[in-house]
Design an enzyme around this catalytic site. Structure first.
Site, PDB file in Angstrom:
ATOM      1  N   SER A 177     -10.562  -6.734   8.390  1.00 51.03           N
ATOM      2  CA  SER A 177     -11.894  -6.339   7.971  1.00 51.03           C
ATOM      3  C   SER A 177     -12.381  -7.337   6.941  1.00 51.03           C
ATOM      4  CB  SER A 177     -11.931  -4.903   7.464  1.00 51.03           C
ATOM      5  OG  SER A 177     -11.246  -4.806   6.261  1.00 51.03           O
TER       6      SER A 177
ATOM      7  N   ARG B 197       0.858  -1.187   0.000  1.00 48.18           N
ATOM      8  CA  ARG B 197       0.000   0.000   0.000  1.00 48.18           C
ATOM      9  C   ARG B 197       0.893   1.236   0.000  1.00 48.18           C
ATOM     10  NH1 ARG B 197      -5.475  -1.614   2.537  1.00 48.18           N
ATOM     11  NH2 ARG B 197      -5.423  -3.801   1.873  1.00 48.18           N
TER      12      ARG B 197
ATOM     13  N   GLU C 262       1.134   4.033   1.343  1.00 50.75           N
ATOM     14  CA  GLU C 262       0.628   4.816   2.477  1.00 50.75           C
ATOM     15  C   GLU C 262       1.544   6.001   2.688  1.00 50.75           C
ATOM     16  OE1 GLU C 262      -2.056   4.301   4.183  1.00 50.75           O
ATOM     17  OE2 GLU C 262      -2.557   2.172   3.940  1.00 50.75           O
TER      18      GLU C 262
ATOM     19  N   ARG D 158       0.975   2.410  12.759  1.00 49.07           N
ATOM     20  CA  ARG D 158       0.172   1.229  12.414  1.00 49.07           C
ATOM     21  C   ARG D 158       0.116   0.955  10.913  1.00 49.07           C
ATOM     22  NH1 ARG D 158      -5.583   2.364  14.900  1.00 49.07           N
ATOM     23  NH2 ARG D 158      -4.404   2.542  16.834  1.00 49.07           N
ATOM     24  N   HIS D 159       0.867   1.687  10.108  1.00 48.47           N
ATOM     25  CA  HIS D 159       0.864   1.462   8.663  1.00 48.47           C
ATOM     26  C   HIS D 159       2.266   1.199   8.132  1.00 48.47           C
ATOM     27  CE1 HIS D 159      -3.038   3.581   9.021  1.00 48.47           C
ATOM     28  NE2 HIS D 159      -3.377   2.718   8.079  1.00 48.47           N
TER      29      HIS D 159
ATOM     30  N   ARG E 271      -0.068  -6.280  12.696  1.00 49.06           N
ATOM     31  CA  ARG E 271      -0.819  -5.601  13.766  1.00 49.06           C
ATOM     32  C   ARG E 271      -1.040  -6.526  14.957  1.00 49.06           C
ATOM     33  NH1 ARG E 271      -4.973  -1.467  10.964  1.00 49.06           N
ATOM     34  NH2 ARG E 271      -3.389  -0.276   9.832  1.00 49.06           N
TER      35      ARG E 271
ATOM     36  N   GLU F 184      -7.430  -1.826  14.592  1.00 51.04           N
ATOM     37  CA  GLU F 184      -8.095  -2.711  13.621  1.00 51.04           C
ATOM     38  C   GLU F 184      -7.123  -3.798  13.175  1.00 51.04           C
ATOM     39  OE1 GLU F 184      -9.589  -0.742  10.006  1.00 51.04           O
ATOM     40  OE2 GLU F 184      -9.007  -2.558   8.929  1.00 51.04           O
TER      41      GLU F 184
HETATM   42  P1  AMO Z   1      -8.341  -3.662   4.487  1.00 55.33           P
HETATM   43  O1  AMO Z   1      -7.914  -2.651   3.500  1.00 55.33           O
HETATM   44  O2  AMO Z   1      -9.143  -3.213   5.669  1.00 55.33           O
HETATM   45  O3  AMO Z   1      -9.233  -4.794   3.782  1.00 55.33           O
HETATM   46  O4  AMO Z   1      -7.061  -4.445   4.993  1.00 55.33           O
HETATM   47  C1  AMO Z   1      -7.178  -5.589   5.811  1.00 55.33           C
HETATM   48  C2  AMO Z   1      -6.242  -5.506   6.986  1.00 55.33           C
HETATM   49  O5  AMO Z   1      -4.908  -5.368   6.542  1.00 55.33           O
HETATM   50  C3  AMO Z   1      -4.162  -4.596   7.468  1.00 55.33           C
HETATM   51  N1  AMO Z   1      -3.582  -3.436   6.771  1.00 55.33           N
HETATM   52  C4  AMO Z   1      -2.353  -2.928   7.001  1.00 55.33           C
HETATM   53  N2  AMO Z   1      -1.389  -3.292   7.859  1.00 55.33           N
HETATM   54  C5  AMO Z   1      -0.246  -2.574   7.860  1.00 55.33           C
HETATM   55  N3  AMO Z   1      -0.011  -1.526   7.046  1.00 55.33           N
HETATM   56  C6  AMO Z   1      -0.952  -1.117   6.155  1.00 55.33           C
HETATM   57  N4  AMO Z   1      -0.702  -0.099   5.341  1.00 55.33           N
HETATM   58  C7  AMO Z   1      -2.194  -1.832   6.115  1.00 55.33           C
HETATM   59  N5  AMO Z   1      -3.328  -1.723   5.381  1.00 55.33           N
HETATM   60  C8  AMO Z   1      -4.156  -2.698   5.791  1.00 55.33           C
HETATM   61  C9  AMO Z   1      -5.108  -4.147   8.550  1.00 55.33           C
HETATM   62  C10 AMO Z   1      -6.470  -4.308   7.893  1.00 55.33           C
HETATM   63  O6  AMO Z   1      -7.477  -4.579   8.830  1.00 55.33           O
HETATM   64  N6  AMO Z   1      -9.793  -6.700   0.751  1.00 55.33           N
HETATM   65  C11 AMO Z   1     -10.074  -6.297   2.117  1.00 55.33           C
HETATM   66  C12 AMO Z   1     -10.262  -7.478   3.034  1.00 55.33           C
HETATM   67  C13 AMO Z   1     -11.492  -8.320   2.753  1.00 55.33           C
HETATM   68  O7  AMO Z   1     -12.594  -7.736   2.610  1.00 55.33           O
HETATM   69  O8  AMO Z   1     -11.360  -9.543   2.695  1.00 55.33           O
HETATM   70  C14 AMO Z   1      -8.929  -5.430   2.630  1.00 55.33           C
HETATM   71  O9  AMO Z   1      -7.831  -5.470   2.123  1.00 55.33           O
HETATM   72  O10 AMO Z   1      -4.943  -5.045   9.648  1.00 55.33           O
END
Ligand code: AMO
Length: 377
Positions: free
Chosen positions: A303, A155, A157, A163-164, A351, A300
């Site tokens: 999801s 991502r 970000e 947390r990212h 996480r 979180e």
């Molecule tokens: P979402 O975008 O909420 O859902 O991502 C799912 C989980 O991935 C983790 N996460 C991250 N951890 C660290 N750094 C990041 N930049 C980051 N982005 C996300 C989080 C988050 O809850 N396709 C949907 C899932 C689904 O519906 O099956 C999705 O990707 O813990």
């Protein structure tokens, strides 16, 4: 043994000698050397102290990560991580999920354009996968009933948060012939429970001190609707997603109230999930989805939810999200030829490790973390 006294710390040496009992020695034995050979001499000064008590800044630690990882308390995070990954795999395998691997070089993203990394792909642009979303759904359309994947997700970000990451490990699952969101939540909480117990038992068996940080999660995890969470925050009906501070605040309220660090937030409004075109809207109330988050003390973790498996409604969701179905032809194909109701989740492995290891910054849970500023080492 003058050579030993002259050898700098962190050098690799070979010592041959006799082990003798000793009341004075910390571990009850001493090595009486006959020979001492320096195999690889460490340069001085060290860029980072390994045995020193004084902590270094995170950036310095990551700049010299191999030395940093020599510290037992740092290595412990990765021993915990490995045990948890092992536990997650064991928990899904015992529930008859098949492990799969999906492409990480894609022509289309699934989680919105703003966090896509583009890559030169011969004469085209490709993107790094933000999530295996589209592929895990296609596999259900291909007749696999339960699949899971533990793989890198990327991502872009731009924000600097604890947390990212720009590269993280996503634990994804997809379930075919799904009854409802509750079936997914029951599966997910059982898997989290079993994975933590597995990790604790495994680490305890080898006497690892970090095992004592792991307590058996209490089932079931509380379910809190989005609407209830908004009321707890004192912003009823605002209908927008929770920010980081609000997520934390919800944790501060519900964890002591319900006596459980884990909880689900359910029934996310359609307005919040507009770009999540694959999330099923409720038949009884299309302003709400069946989507949920799993959280641990305000963070979180995952999801997911039931997907829209009916082609017409899926196309309507795509149109509402401003997406052109022509760009998603490969994804949409199985929906034309018999797609069962299905659903799944994406779960951020770092996480969970962050929370269970008790480290404030998610970067500490990756061997070589990647964020906006860091591509080295
Ligand atoms: P979402 O975008 O909420 O859902 O991502 C799912 C989980 O991935 C983790 N996460 C991250 N951890 C660290 N750094 C990041 N930049 C980051 N982005 C996300 C989080 C988050 O809850 N396709 C949907 C899932 C689904 O519906 O099956 C999705 O990707 O813990």
């Amino acid at each position: 043994m003058a050579a030993a006294a002259d050898t700098p710390r962190e050098s690799v040496v070979e010592v041959v000698g006799t082990v003798k009992k000793s009341a004075k020695a910390q571990r009850g034995v001493e090595l009486w050397p006959d020979t001492f050979t320096v195999i690889s001499r460490a340069e001085q000064p060290l860029p980072l102290g390994v045995v020193d008590k004084v902590g270094a800044e995170l950036d310095t630690r990551f700049d010299h990560r191999p030395l940093d990882l020599r510290k037992p308390e740092v290595r412990a995070i990765f021993e915990l991580r490995a045990a948890l990954l092992d536990g997650l795999r064991a928990a899904v395998r015992s529930r008859e999920f098949l492990e799969v691997e999906t492409p990480k070089l894609l022509r289309q993203g699934a989680e919105g354009g703003s966090t896509l990394f583009s890559v030169n792909y011969f004469d085209r642009t490709a993107f790094l996968a933000q999530s295996p979303q589209l592929y895990k759904q296609m596999l259900i359309g291909a007749g696999f009933e339960r699949v899971f994947e533990i793989a890198p997700a990327f991502r872009a970000e731009p924000s600097d948060t604890v947390r990212h990451l720009t590269e993280f490990t996503s634990f994804d699952a997809e379930v075919g012939y799904l009854a409802d969101g509750e079936e997914l939540r029951a599966l997910l909480e059982g898997i989290v429970h079993d994975a933590i117990v597995h990790a604790r038992d495994r680490l305890r068996a080898v006497g690892h001190p970090i095992a004592e940080r792991l307590t058996e999660p209490k089932l079931p995890f509380p379910r809190i609707t989005f609407t209830e969470a908004e009321q707890l925050l004192g912003r009823p009906g605002a209908g927008r997603d929770f920010g980081t501070e609000e997520e934390k605040r919800i944790g501060e309220i519900v964890v002591p109230r319900d006596g459980n660090p884990f909880y689900f937030l359910t029934e996310f409004p359609t307005a919040v999930k507009q770009s999540t075109f694959y999330a099923r809207r409720m038949d009884s109330d299309p302003s709400r989805t069946e989507y949920f988050d799993l959280a641990l003390e305000g963070l979180e973790l995952a999801s997911g939810g039931p997907r829209e498996h009916r082609l017409e409604r899926l196309l309507a969701n795509m149109a509402a999200a401003g997406l052109d179905p022509a760009d998603f032809a490969g994804y949409l194909e199985p929906f034309h030829f018999g797609m069962p109701p299905h659903g799944g989740w994406g779960f951020g492995v770092e996480r969970l490790v962050q929370k269970l290891a008790g480290v404030p910054n998610i970067r500490e849970t990756r061997l070589f973390p990647r964020d906006r500023w860091r591509l080295d080492p």
